[in-house]
Design a protein around this motif. Structure first.
Motif, PDB file in Angstrom:
ATOM      1  N   GLN A   8     -11.746  -7.413  -1.139  1.00  0.00           N
ATOM      2  CA  GLN A   8     -11.124  -6.085  -1.145  1.00  0.00           C
ATOM      3  C   GLN A   8     -11.161  -5.457  -2.537  1.00  0.00           C
ATOM      4  OE1 GLN A   8      -7.250  -6.225   0.588  1.00  0.00           O
ATOM      5  NE2 GLN A   8      -7.092  -4.008   0.781  1.00  0.00           N
ATOM      6  N   ALA A  12     -13.049  -1.935  -3.451  1.00  0.00           N
ATOM      7  CA  ALA A  12     -12.369  -0.806  -4.097  1.00  0.00           C
ATOM      8  C   ALA A  12     -13.097  -0.411  -5.379  1.00  0.00           C
ATOM      9  CB  ALA A  12     -10.916  -1.172  -4.394  1.00  0.00           C
ATOM     10  N   GLU A  16     -14.869   3.116  -6.193  1.00  0.00           N
ATOM     11  CA  GLU A  16     -14.455   3.882  -7.374  1.00  0.00           C
ATOM     12  C   GLU A  16     -15.659   4.202  -8.266  1.00  0.00           C
ATOM     13  OE1 GLU A  16     -11.717   1.847  -9.962  1.00  0.00           O
ATOM     14  OE2 GLU A  16     -11.308   3.669 -11.119  1.00  0.00           O
ATOM     15  N   SER A  60      -9.123   2.095 -12.401  1.00  0.00           N
ATOM     16  CA  SER A  60      -9.015   0.735 -12.930  1.00  0.00           C
ATOM     17  C   SER A  60      -9.123   0.699 -14.448  1.00  0.00           C
ATOM     18  CB  SER A  60     -10.117  -0.146 -12.330  1.00  0.00           C
ATOM     19  OG  SER A  60     -11.386   0.363 -12.688  1.00  0.00           O
TER      20      SER A  60
END
Lengths: 212, 285
Positions: A8, A12, A16, A60
């Motif tokens: 996961q 992500a 992104e 992030s």
């Protein structure tokens, strides 16, 4: 080779990254990830920065090239020999990407020497990348405590250390307490995050180190 | 005054030098691979050095607000040592790295057949990797050395517009300029060029494609010589814009030929995974 399923966190990250980079870079990324399992993906690993740029991802905060390289290593299901070679032949950014990818690869503790190598440097870019989930899972308690101390000494915030809450033990608290005392004796401030760890779990005397 | 030192050997310099350079206006530099003073005895010695130019040295520079790129090569002197020559086979993988903006220093030391081979091979590596080349001109028999260097460059597949001839002086500048190469001048306390003579050459030959460097290393050299040249230019009546051309825009233009020069903010330094606060403690752990 079965194409590995995307954890996961990497899914992500991929979303992104694709969103953040120019269309041409996103196309390059999708193509290169698509054939990473069976083609010369290592040349893509080398040129990732020139393809996706030097910017950092908005959510992030990870440099886009780091993200691309981590995704490539995962897509290629890189083995120990490959990650070791890419680390040893890599520049600082490539080494950092290898370190960040370790926890997503099918590796046991055999890649610990790469983490140890990074922790011997004084390059905070490498140290930050070395104290992630892989280190939390595979460093023994003595190595792990010294990794935390290394962060303290080089100015890497303890928020970078994976598993701080679960792996902190009495011996680490004793070490941090001694460090704080040494700083105070020298009339120097104790870093805020060290103070916070100590305040949360004050070391009690006397301490008897416990190995796991 | 913003300064780009296009040739300086920072791994031979102290942290105080970095601080002084930053204070003097140095914002970027290129460190070419060279001889260490002590002869190397094996290829591994080069590899550790190249790794330092790609790892620790850029980190050290960034700590002082200076952007560090490098040029990698087998240097002319050690091209004569059979223990060192096999590093040529390792260069291919190194020249792919992001912060490598040229092949260099290559060129002649004693003008031997071994140097001929290494120079030609590395000019071709520059072509293969789409990099420009930083070419050292010899200190002994310099005029003949520059002529021969230009001949070898012309025989190579690398256009002269992608070559910087370095360590030029009054006796070699005309031939170098005629060749179409970029013109590099090393300004030293006692040898090579000094700032007064440098200004005279700038008056005579102009500022176009001229780069000034300190080439500071472990010898008697001064990492602030670039700044001294800028000051001497201003004192002689050159404009701020002309100083900026020589000390910033020309080196930027030359190394931009690599397509890899990056003078922007580097996300990998301090702002990743939380703010890395410099606590003022020496990194002595």
């Amino acid at each position: 080779m079965d194409s590995p399923t995307l954890p996961q966190a990497l899914a992500a990250l991929r979303a992104e990254l694709v969103e953040a980079v120019p269309h041409e870079a996103a196309e390059w990324l999708e193509a290169t990830l698509g054939w990473a399992a069976d083609a010369d993906w290592e040349s893509s690993f080398a040129v990732a920065t020139r393809r996706v740029g030097r910017g950092a991802l908005p959510v992030s905060g990870m440099p886009a090239a780091d993200a691309a390289r981590v995704l490539l290593l995962h897509a290629a299901d890189a083995d120990l020999a490959t990650v070791t070679r890419l680390y040893q032949q890599g520049d600082a950014a490539e080494r950092r990407a290898v370190l960040q990818a370790l926890s997503y690869l099918h590796l046991g503790p055999e890649a610990v020497p790469l983490v140890e190598d990074a922790l011997r440097t004084n390059d905070t870019r490498l140290i930050v990348a070395a104290v992630g989930d892989y280190a939390a899972a595979h460093l023994d308690q003595h190595q792990w405590r010294h990794a935390v101390l290394k962060c303290v000494f080089t100015g890497v915030p303890l928020t970078a250390v994976s598993g701080l809450a679960t792996r902190t033990d009495a011996e680490l608290l004793r070490m941090l307490g001694d460090y704080a005392a040494e700083r105070e004796a020298a009339g120097r401030p104790v870093p805020e995050d060290v103070g916070e760890v100590l305040a949360a779990q004050p070391p009690h005397q006397p301490q008897h180190p416990q190995e796991p | 005054m913003r300064i780009f030192d296009p040739h300086i050997h920072m791994s031979s310099r102290t942290t105080d030098d970095y601080r002084a350079m930053r204070d003097a206006g140095v914002r970027a530099l290129v460190e070419p691979a060279f001889w260490l003073g002590q002869p190397r005895t094996n290829v591994g010695s080069f590899l550790d050095y190249f790794d330092a130019l790609l790892g620790w040295e850029p980190y050290r520079a960034a700590e002082h607000g200076i952007t560090h790129h490098c040029a990698l090569a087998l240097n002319p002197k050690e091209a004569n040592d059979p223990r060192c020559v096999p590093v040529l086979a390792e260069l291919d993988r190194y020249l792919r790295k992001d912060s490598v903006v040229a092949v260099g220093e290559i060129g002649y030391d004693s003008m031997t057949p071994a140097e001929d081979e290494a120079l030609a091979a590395q000019l071709q590596l520059a072509v293969d990797h789409e990099l420009p080349a930083l070419v050292h001109t010899p200190h002994r028999d310099k005029v003949a050395g520059v002529t021969r260097t230009v001949d070898v460059v012309r025989e190579s597949a690398l256009p002269t517009e992608r070559v910087l001839l370095d360590h030029l002086n009054e006796t070699t500048v005309a031939a170098a300029k005629d060749s179409g190469c970029w013109l590099g001048f090393s300004v030293y306390p006692d040898t090579k060029m000094d700032e007064t003579r440098m200004v005279r050459l700038l008056r005579e030959y102009g500022t176009e494609k001229v780069l000034v460097n300190s080439a500071a290393d472990w010898g008697n050299s001064d990492p602030l010589k670039t700044r001294r040249v800028g000051e001497a230019m201003l004192a002689d009546g050159f404009s701020d814009d002309e100083v900026d051309l020589v000390l910033w825009r020309n080196p930027v233009a030359f190394y931009s030929l690599s397509g890899r020069l990056d003078l922007g903010e580097r996300p990998e330094r301090d702002d990743y995974a939380g703010n890395v606060l410099r606590r003022g403690a020496p990194a002595d752990s």
